[in-house]
Design an enzyme around this catalytic site. Structure first.
Site, PDB file in Angstrom:
ATOM      1  N   LYS A 134       0.857  -1.195   0.000  1.00 36.88           N
ATOM      2  CA  LYS A 134       0.000   0.000   0.000  1.00 36.88           C
ATOM      3  C   LYS A 134       0.885   1.233   0.000  1.00 36.88           C
ATOM      4  CE  LYS A 134      -3.129   2.704   2.883  1.00 36.88           C
ATOM      5  NZ  LYS A 134      -4.018   2.797   4.028  1.00 36.88           N
ATOM      6  N   GLU A 193      -8.575  12.109  12.597  1.00 36.74           N
ATOM      7  CA  GLU A 193      -7.794  10.920  12.965  1.00 36.74           C
ATOM      8  C   GLU A 193      -6.846  11.158  14.146  1.00 36.74           C
ATOM      9  OE1 GLU A 193      -5.694   9.184   9.665  1.00 36.74           O
ATOM     10  OE2 GLU A 193      -5.165   7.410  10.834  1.00 36.74           O
ATOM     11  N   GLU A 201      -7.135  -1.806   2.700  1.00 31.19           N
ATOM     12  CA  GLU A 201      -6.417  -0.549   2.940  1.00 31.19           C
ATOM     13  C   GLU A 201      -6.358  -0.255   4.438  1.00 31.19           C
ATOM     14  OE1 GLU A 201      -8.238   2.062  -0.287  1.00 31.19           O
ATOM     15  OE2 GLU A 201      -7.415   3.514   1.117  1.00 31.19           O
ATOM     16  N   GLU A 221     -11.421  11.034  -4.736  1.00 33.44           N
ATOM     17  CA  GLU A 221     -11.345  10.927  -3.269  1.00 33.44           C
ATOM     18  C   GLU A 221     -10.553  12.098  -2.679  1.00 33.44           C
ATOM     19  OE1 GLU A 221     -10.537   6.987  -1.636  1.00 33.44           O
ATOM     20  OE2 GLU A 221      -9.305   7.950  -0.091  1.00 33.44           O
TER      21      GLU A 221
HETATM   22  C1  LIG Z   1      -4.355  10.686   3.856  1.00 31.50           C
HETATM   23  C2  LIG Z   1      -5.556  11.169   4.113  1.00 31.50           C
HETATM   24  O1  LIG Z   1      -6.555  10.427   4.703  1.00 31.50           O
HETATM   25  C3  LIG Z   1      -6.252   9.221   5.396  1.00 31.50           C
HETATM   26  C4  LIG Z   1      -7.255   9.081   6.459  1.00 31.50           C
HETATM   27  C5  LIG Z   1      -8.468   8.508   6.190  1.00 31.50           C
HETATM   28  C6  LIG Z   1      -8.686   7.798   5.003  1.00 31.50           C
HETATM   29  C7  LIG Z   1      -7.677   7.601   4.119  1.00 31.50           C
HETATM   30  C8  LIG Z   1      -7.889   6.815   2.884  1.00 31.50           C
HETATM   31  O2  LIG Z   1      -8.992   6.257   2.698  1.00 31.50           O
HETATM   32  O3  LIG Z   1      -7.004   6.768   2.042  1.00 31.50           O
HETATM   33  C9  LIG Z   1      -6.297   8.066   4.405  1.00 31.50           C
HETATM   34  O4  LIG Z   1      -5.611   6.978   4.923  1.00 31.50           O
HETATM   35  C10 LIG Z   1      -5.927  12.548   3.786  1.00 31.50           C
HETATM   36  O5  LIG Z   1      -7.042  12.981   4.137  1.00 31.50           O
HETATM   37  O6  LIG Z   1      -5.105  13.272   3.187  1.00 31.50           O
END
Ligand SMILES: C=C(O[C@H]1C=CC=C(C(=O)O)[C@@H]1O)C(=O)O
Length: 363
Positions: free
Chosen positions: A108, A164, A208, A345
């Site tokens: 990843k 987070e 993920e 996203e």
């Molecule tokens: C790296 C980010 O989110 C992280 C936190 C939640 C979900 C994430 C995702 O689904 O990729 C990322 O790991 C960002 O918001 O820049």
């Protein structure tokens, strides 16, 4: 701004001034251990090889609940000056990463992109933080002076609203709330609910997410006498996106293990970097522009070792003159990621910051 703000659902820390500055976590930990200061606040950069922005404040105050800023001033209008890289280049980079993920040792990697916003009059960091916190008081809202990181950061600030938690420590009790796995929010309530439930069921997003919880467990297990990592994530949301979250709890073996040391051991987790960590970090250094403090950690640690550190996402860096704002967002890429969806996203995640500033980027 010369201080620090971290607004959380249960309590807020605000500090003023800088009695001492530290550009590494180890220097700050030594200062706490030597009794030179009672409190250290600030930010760790994404790349652990870069300088941190930590300070011993002159004064501070903890208050309960999220920050109540009162009457919040208007923010000046901003325009999108440029995107770094251009969206098409981000899609191409993600495509190349997917090829690597399908053929190599990388499991990843998180790919990020930035939007540079320009303003004719200064954007005030505390006003932007206030807007973000008013819009979502459950988020971990922050504003941090980055001066301690030295050249290129003097007078700059990092402002954001992170969903987070990297690590929180109270005595021997620790908690983390890693996030990974994302779906967009929809305006239609039924469609919105379907997106959330679909995320809970998505093999790609669960994979993920599992990279992150596995890393946290690997780092924390040797340090804890008890560690609870639920088998399956739960659903959580911001105004812009759904996420998978895992609430983790533990009890430290050694009560001397402080919150800032724990943050440096955990950071960067695969929520912002990837798996295996060293290969993912190398891929990010090769592929992307310098991330600076995006994807780092923001928080505090006191002389008892207690503290809170949140992951520096949904954030932007504001220049010393306040005329430029660099907003960055990323997403976890795995072997079956679709590059266009990954671009979308990041656009959804960028909306947290861009929305507060009244700016939009094209879909
Ligand atoms: C790296 C980010 O989110 C992280 C936190 C939640 C979900 C994430 C995702 O689904 O990729 C990322 O790991 C960002 O918001 O820049």
């Amino acid at each position: 701004m010369d201080g620090f703000l971290l607004s959380r659902a249960d309590r807020t820390l605000r500090t003023a001034g800088a009695r001492s500055r530290y550009d590494s976590a180890s220097a700050a930990i030594t200062a706490l251990a030597d009794g030179d200061t009672e409190l250290v606040v600030g930010a760790l950069p994404f790349d652990p090889a870069r300088r941190a922005a930590l300070t011993a404040p002159d004064s501070w105050e903890f208050t309960s609940g999220p920050w109540q800023p009162g009457q919040v001033a208007e923010l000046p209008p901003v325009r999108v000056a440029r995107q770094v890289p251009e969206p098409a280049e981000h899609v191409a980079r993600v495509g190349a990463l997917v090829d690597r993920l399908r053929s190599g040792a990388l499991g990843k990697v998180v790919a990020a992109r930035s939007v540079v916003l320009a303003s004719e009059t200064p954007v005030d960091p505390e006003t932007l933080a206030a807007r973000l916190i008013q819009s979502n008081p459950r988020a971990n809202g922050f504003a941090v002076d980055l001066t301690s990181a030295g050249d290129g950061f003097r007078g700059h600030s990092l402002v954001g609203a992170s969903p987070e938690v990297l690590i929180s420590r109270r005595g021997r009790a620790i908690t983390c709330r890693p996030l990974a796995g994302t779906a967009p929010r929809r305006t239609d309530p039924a469609a919105d609910e379907r997106e959330g439930l679909g995320l809970l069921d998505s093999t790609k997003n669960l994979a993920e997410h599992a990279f992150v919880t596995a890393w946290i467990e690997e780092v924390l297990a040797p340090l804890c006498t008890e560690l609870s990592v639920p088998d399956a994530p739960v659903l959580t949301s911001t105004h812009e996106v759904w996420h998978l979250a895992t609430p983790i709890r533990g009890l430290l073996r050694d009560p001397a293990t402080d919150a800032l040391s724990l943050a440096t051991l955990l950071h960067p987790t695969p929520a912002v970097c990837g798996t295996p960590s060293d290969l993912a970090l190398a891929a990010i250094r090769e592929t992307e522009e310098e991330r600076r403090f995006y994807g780092g950690a923001v928080g505090w640690c006191d002389a008892q070792g207690d503290g809170d550190w949140v992951v520096a996402i949904r954030c932007a860096e504001i220049t010393a003159d306040g005329l430029e704002v660099l907003a960055t967002a990323g997403g976890g890429i795995v072997a079956d990621s679709d590059p266009q969806s990954e671009l979308d996203e990041t656009t959804a995640k960028l909306r947290t910051l861009l929305g507060a500033l009244g700016a939009v980027v094209a879909e």
